[in-house]
Design a protein around this motif. Structure first.
Motif, PDB file in Angstrom:
ATOM      1  N   ARG A 174      -0.636  13.587  -5.090  1.00 14.54           N
ATOM      2  CA  ARG A 174      -1.335  12.740  -4.101  1.00 14.54           C
ATOM      3  C   ARG A 174      -1.755  11.412  -4.730  1.00 14.54           C
ATOM      4  O   ARG A 174      -2.362  11.387  -5.814  1.00 14.54           O
ATOM      5  N   SER A 175      -1.433  10.334  -4.045  1.00 13.00           N
ATOM      6  CA  SER A 175      -1.820   9.006  -4.526  1.00 13.00           C
ATOM      7  C   SER A 175      -3.242   8.691  -4.057  1.00 13.00           C
ATOM      8  O   SER A 175      -3.601   8.984  -2.912  1.00 13.00           O
ATOM      9  N   ARG A 176      -4.008   8.082  -4.945  1.00  5.72           N
ATOM     10  CA  ARG A 176      -5.391   7.749  -4.581  1.00  5.72           C
ATOM     11  C   ARG A 176      -5.382   6.609  -3.570  1.00  5.72           C
ATOM     12  O   ARG A 176      -4.761   5.557  -3.814  1.00  5.72           O
ATOM     13  N   ASN A 202      16.909   5.996  -9.323  1.00  2.00           N
ATOM     14  CA  ASN A 202      16.175   6.943  -8.470  1.00  2.00           C
ATOM     15  C   ASN A 202      14.971   7.478  -9.235  1.00  2.00           C
ATOM     16  O   ASN A 202      14.692   7.022 -10.362  1.00  2.00           O
ATOM     17  N   LYS A 203      14.278   8.462  -8.656  1.00  2.25           N
ATOM     18  CA  LYS A 203      13.001   8.893  -9.229  1.00  2.25           C
ATOM     19  C   LYS A 203      13.172   9.477 -10.644  1.00  2.25           C
ATOM     20  O   LYS A 203      12.452   9.091 -11.581  1.00  2.25           O
ATOM     21  N   ASP A 204      14.133  10.379 -10.851  1.00  3.49           N
ATOM     22  CA  ASP A 204      14.330  10.974 -12.183  1.00  3.49           C
ATOM     23  C   ASP A 204      14.752   9.914 -13.183  1.00  3.49           C
ATOM     24  O   ASP A 204      14.289   9.915 -14.339  1.00  3.49           O
ATOM     25  N   GLU A 205      15.658   9.009 -12.797  1.00  7.78           N
ATOM     26  CA  GLU A 205      16.110   7.950 -13.701  1.00  7.78           C
ATOM     27  C   GLU A 205      14.949   7.031 -14.082  1.00  7.78           C
ATOM     28  O   GLU A 205      14.865   6.556 -15.225  1.00  7.78           O
ATOM     29  N   ASP A 206      14.036   6.768 -13.081  1.00 13.31           N
ATOM     30  CA  ASP A 206      12.887   5.913 -13.361  1.00 13.31           C
ATOM     31  C   ASP A 206      11.909   6.620 -14.312  1.00 13.31           C
ATOM     32  O   ASP A 206      11.374   6.009 -15.249  1.00 13.31           O
ATOM     33  N   ASN A 207      11.694   7.892 -14.040  1.00 17.18           N
ATOM     34  CA  ASN A 207      10.721   8.618 -14.852  1.00 17.18           C
ATOM     35  C   ASN A 207      11.235   8.888 -16.268  1.00 17.18           C
ATOM     36  O   ASN A 207      10.476   8.759 -17.241  1.00 17.18           O
ATOM     37  N   GLN A 247       7.065   7.066   1.997  1.00 16.21           N
ATOM     38  CA  GLN A 247       7.664   8.073   1.086  1.00 16.21           C
ATOM     39  C   GLN A 247       8.259   7.315  -0.100  1.00 16.21           C
ATOM     40  O   GLN A 247       8.970   6.326   0.102  1.00 16.21           O
ATOM     41  N   ALA A 248       7.907   7.739  -1.302  1.00 15.48           N
ATOM     42  CA  ALA A 248       8.308   7.004  -2.509  1.00 15.48           C
ATOM     43  C   ALA A 248       9.272   7.837  -3.345  1.00 15.48           C
ATOM     44  O   ALA A 248       9.079   9.040  -3.532  1.00 15.48           O
ATOM     45  N   ASP A 249      10.290   7.146  -3.814  1.00 10.78           N
ATOM     46  CA  ASP A 249      11.266   7.820  -4.687  1.00 10.78           C
ATOM     47  C   ASP A 249      11.853   6.810  -5.666  1.00 10.78           C
ATOM     48  O   ASP A 249      13.074   6.701  -5.832  1.00 10.78           O
ATOM     49  N   ALA A 250      10.965   6.010  -6.285  1.00 15.66           N
ATOM     50  CA  ALA A 250      11.344   4.974  -7.246  1.00 15.66           C
ATOM     51  C   ALA A 250      12.013   3.780  -6.559  1.00 15.66           C
ATOM     52  O   ALA A 250      12.798   3.918  -5.621  1.00 15.66           O
ATOM     53  N   GLY A 251      11.636   2.597  -7.052  1.00 19.53           N
ATOM     54  CA  GLY A 251      12.186   1.367  -6.480  1.00 19.53           C
ATOM     55  C   GLY A 251      11.510   0.994  -5.164  1.00 19.53           C
ATOM     56  O   GLY A 251      12.102   0.304  -4.305  1.00 19.53           O
ATOM     57  N   THR A 252      10.204   1.373  -5.009  1.00 19.46           N
ATOM     58  CA  THR A 252       9.531   1.070  -3.733  1.00 19.46           C
ATOM     59  C   THR A 252       9.261  -0.433  -3.579  1.00 19.46           C
ATOM     60  O   THR A 252       9.302  -0.957  -2.472  1.00 19.46           O
ATOM     61  N   ARG A 253       8.993  -1.128  -4.707  1.00 17.05           N
ATOM     62  CA  ARG A 253       8.691  -2.560  -4.568  1.00 17.05           C
ATOM     63  C   ARG A 253       9.938  -3.327  -4.136  1.00 17.05           C
ATOM     64  O   ARG A 253       9.838  -4.254  -3.319  1.00 17.05           O
ATOM     65  N   THR A 254      11.100  -2.962  -4.674  1.00 20.33           N
ATOM     66  CA  THR A 254      12.337  -3.637  -4.261  1.00 20.33           C
ATOM     67  C   THR A 254      12.689  -3.287  -2.812  1.00 20.33           C
ATOM     68  O   THR A 254      13.123  -4.160  -2.044  1.00 20.33           O
ATOM     69  N   ASN A 270       0.852  -1.200   0.000  1.00 17.80           N
ATOM     70  CA  ASN A 270       0.000   0.000   0.000  1.00 17.80           C
ATOM     71  C   ASN A 270       0.880   1.239   0.000  1.00 17.80           C
ATOM     72  O   ASN A 270       1.861   1.332   0.754  1.00 17.80           O
ATOM     73  N   MET A 271       0.493   2.133  -0.869  1.00 17.60           N
ATOM     74  CA  MET A 271       1.243   3.393  -0.961  1.00 17.60           C
ATOM     75  C   MET A 271       0.413   4.487  -0.291  1.00 17.60           C
ATOM     76  O   MET A 271      -0.750   4.715  -0.679  1.00 17.60           O
ATOM     77  N   ALA A 272       1.004   5.107   0.704  1.00 18.36           N
ATOM     78  CA  ALA A 272       0.282   6.192   1.387  1.00 18.36           C
ATOM     79  C   ALA A 272       0.044   7.335   0.409  1.00 18.36           C
ATOM     80  O   ALA A 272       0.875   7.611  -0.468  1.00 18.36           O
ATOM     81  N   ALA A 289      14.672   2.199 -19.455  1.00 21.42           N
ATOM     82  CA  ALA A 289      14.156   0.899 -18.999  1.00 21.42           C
ATOM     83  C   ALA A 289      14.329   0.777 -17.491  1.00 21.42           C
ATOM     84  O   ALA A 289      15.195   1.395 -16.864  1.00 21.42           O
ATOM     85  N   ASP A 290      13.444  -0.049 -16.920  1.00 21.43           N
ATOM     86  CA  ASP A 290      13.500  -0.349 -15.456  1.00 21.43           C
ATOM     87  C   ASP A 290      13.365  -1.853 -15.326  1.00 21.43           C
ATOM     88  O   ASP A 290      12.450  -2.462 -15.918  1.00 21.43           O
ATOM     89  N   PHE A 291      14.261  -2.493 -14.589  1.00 22.70           N
ATOM     90  CA  PHE A 291      14.294  -3.961 -14.537  1.00 22.70           C
ATOM     91  C   PHE A 291      14.468  -4.394 -13.066  1.00 22.70           C
ATOM     92  O   PHE A 291      15.571  -4.641 -12.595  1.00 22.70           O
ATOM     93  N   ARG A 328      -4.613  -1.092  -9.540  1.00 24.05           N
ATOM     94  CA  ARG A 328      -4.026  -2.140 -10.391  1.00 24.05           C
ATOM     95  C   ARG A 328      -2.546  -2.296 -10.099  1.00 24.05           C
ATOM     96  O   ARG A 328      -2.011  -3.388 -10.029  1.00 24.05           O
ATOM     97  N   ARG A 329      -1.873  -1.177  -9.908  1.00 23.92           N
ATOM     98  CA  ARG A 329      -0.432  -1.206  -9.644  1.00 23.92           C
ATOM     99  C   ARG A 329      -0.124  -1.886  -8.306  1.00 23.92           C
ATOM    100  O   ARG A 329       0.758  -2.754  -8.233  1.00 23.92           O
ATOM    101  N   SER A 330      -0.873  -1.478  -7.261  1.00 25.40           N
ATOM    102  CA  SER A 330      -0.586  -2.051  -5.920  1.00 25.40           C
ATOM    103  C   SER A 330      -0.922  -3.538  -5.889  1.00 25.40           C
ATOM    104  O   SER A 330      -0.210  -4.332  -5.245  1.00 25.40           O
ATOM    105  N   SER A 379       2.703   9.836   0.066  1.00 29.43           N
ATOM    106  CA  SER A 379       4.059   9.314  -0.149  1.00 29.43           C
ATOM    107  C   SER A 379       4.680   9.807  -1.465  1.00 29.43           C
ATOM    108  O   SER A 379       5.879   9.647  -1.681  1.00 29.43           O
ATOM    109  N   VAL A 380       3.853  10.347  -2.311  1.00 33.27           N
ATOM    110  CA  VAL A 380       4.356  10.773  -3.629  1.00 33.27           C
ATOM    111  C   VAL A 380       4.105  12.267  -3.826  1.00 33.27           C
ATOM    112  O   VAL A 380       3.369  12.892  -3.055  1.00 33.27           O
ATOM    113  N   GLU A 381       4.748  12.798  -4.892  1.00 29.26           N
ATOM    114  CA  GLU A 381       4.633  14.242  -5.145  1.00 29.26           C
ATOM    115  C   GLU A 381       3.181  14.629  -5.439  1.00 29.26           C
ATOM    116  O   GLU A 381       2.635  15.545  -4.834  1.00 29.26           O
TER     117      GLU A 381
END
Ligand code: UDP
Length: 472
Positions: free
Chosen positions: A87-89, A174-179, A129-136, A78-80, A183-185, A94-96, A83-85
């Motif tokens: 507001r996350s719903r 990180n967040k800019d590299e992800d956005n 707080q999310a800044d890319a790579g939250t699942r890992t 669950n993403m608060a 590619a993201d792996f 689907r993502r979570s 936690s993101v720039e």
């Protein structure tokens, strides 16, 4: 969302956050941060902040979710909303749901769920707080939390992602590299390097994937060391040191002032203290009274006399032994008792004569005793003789005493007559004639005994009607 930087990798080959291509962001792990969870972990990785709680193995609810052969592993990512720039719903998305599924599957090869059939092992992930790579990050934190909960596992799971930025393979985006990357792996693997999760977002060639996987292995190895270090610190550190650390932390960082009792209970504490005070005063008063009553504070004259008597007695006993004194005491007591018994016997013996010679009783015999005739005359003369206390021969006295004993026997017979009758009635085998004889015999004996002596005349109840009327 921030604007796209002109370059993600500088001319020096460094990334915008200053890392090289094969470096991970700084990671910090805390363990056992939730008191109600069986295992918990707080992880900061770069600017990611993740909290994980593990519950179980515990009975799975609803029951239909239970499995007879194994425990059910449930993973909730669950993403608060904050936690993101943007507001996350709130709530599942689907993502979570997708992240929860792949993360659960990343753990299934190592968790020994077959040991806990019909149970559930729940893993709750909260992205603060999310800044890319939250699942890992969440997988790394969950691995430590599972170990903290004591869930049997074949090994820890570590996770890290690689990507392609500005045409270059880099580790841990990180967040800019992800956005703005190509590619993201994300990858998760066991301690032995067996991959349990692979996802890809973007376009990569097989060579780029091989290169990236090598970076991921290196990154996971570093992460594993951090995880193991945290777990070792908790489970290998003696409890005394942990307690000391906790005490130091509470004294320095938190500056907790111990007030003893929380302010919310102040009124109750005041009442209890007052009751305790009153109880103490009452106990003191009672103990004072007891000590005054029990202690000998004044000189009692009787005590002095008693002490003198005891001293005299001790002086007398000194010459003879205690045993001799006791024996002589016993002999004296026995002599006294014998004398008293003798005196009592004489007195009672004389009294018996006096009772018999009373003229009132003789007068009461008037109506029935008319039948006695001459015997009555002799009886009265004998009574007169007793009243005058004339000397009587020893033989006559003996006869009279024997007659007295027989009289007593006759009274007993009279009293026991109903019992004899009842016995006779109860004996069914005895003949009727014998029963009649048994009933009549005591009456004849009584009539004979009635004439034997002057002082043993007994009023026959059979002649004078009922015993109650006679008594009146
Ligand atoms: N993100 C966001 N809003 C969302 C979902 C994600 O701002 O609703 C950001 C967040 O910082 C996240 C990043 O996008 O870390 C990348 O998300 P992704 O789906 O790739 O998952 P992650 O890399 O976090 O595992």
């Amino acid at each position: 969302m921030s604007d796209k930087p002109e370059k993600l990798i500088t001319d020096d080959g460094l990334r915008l956050d200053g890392r090289r291509a094969d470096e991970i962001r700084p990671m910090k792990i805390e363990i056992g941060v939730l008191s109600r969870a069986d295992g918990s972990c707080y992880l900061e990785w770069g600017r990611n902040k993740i909290l994980v709680g593990v519950f179980g193995p515990r009975e799975a609810h609803p029951r239909r979710s239970q499995r007879a052969d194994t425990a059910v592993i449930r993973y909730k990512y669950n993403m608060a909303s904050f936690s993101v720039e943007d507001r996350s719903r709130p709530g599942p998305s689907r993502r979570s749901i997708e992240i929860s599924k792949v993360s659960r599957e990343a753990f299934e090869p190592v968790i020994m769920a077959e040991l806990f059939p019909k149970t559930a092992i729940d893993i709750f992930v909260e992205v603060l707080q999310a800044d890319a790579g939250t699942r890992t990050a969440a997988i790394n934190a969950s691995s430590v939390a599972l170990a903290d909960a004591g869930i049997p596992m074949k090994g820890l799971i570590t996770s890290c992602a690689f990507g392609k930025v500005d045409g270059k393979i880099v580790l841990d985006l990180n967040k800019d590299e992800d956005n703005y990357g190509d590619a993201d792996f994300p990858v998760a693997m066991t301690q032995d390097g067996e991959i349990t999760l692979v996802q890809m977002d973007g376009h990569l060639t097989p060579e780029e994937i091989k290169e990236g996987l090598e970076l991921v292995k290196k990154g996971c190895k570093e992460i594993l060391e951090i995880q193991q270090a945290v777990l070792r610190k908790k489970f290998e550190t003696p409890m005394e040191e942990l307690a000391e650390e906790a005490a130091e932390t509470s004294n320095t960082e938190n500056e907790v002032v111990e007030t003893g009792v929380p302010l919310e209970y102040a009124s109750e504490v005041a009442v209890v203290e007052e009751v305790l005070k009153e109880t103490k005063e009452f106990e003191d008063a009672v103990s004072e009274e007891i000590s005054e009553a029990g202690a000998v504070t004044e000189v009692v004259p009787e005590l002095d006399e008693l002490e003198e008597i005891i001293k005299e007695a001790e002086a007398g006993i000194e010459e003879e032994t205690i045993e001799e004194a006791i024996e002589s005491e016993i002999e004296e007591e026995a002599e006294k008792e014998a004398e008293e018994e003798e005196a009592d016997f004489e007195a009672s013996f004389e009294a018996s004569f006096e009772e018999v010679s009373e003229p009132d009783e003789v007068e009461e015999l008037e109506p029935e005793e008319a039948d006695f005739g001459e015997e009555e005359t002799g009886f009265e003369s004998e009574i007169e003789g007793f009243v005058e206390e004339e000397p009587q021969p020893a033989e006559e006295l003996q006869v009279e005493e024997e007659a007295g004993i027989e009289e007593a026997a006759s009274e007993e017979t009279l009293e026991s007559e109903p019992e004899v009758e009842s016995e006779a009635e109860s004996s069914e085998e005895a003949p009727a004639e014998e029963q009649v004889e048994a009933e009549e015999e005591p009456v004849e004996e009584l009539e004979e005994e009635k004439c034997e002596g002057p002082w043993k005349v007994v009023k026959d109840p059979s002649e004078s009607g009922s015993r109650g009327e006679k008594d009146e």
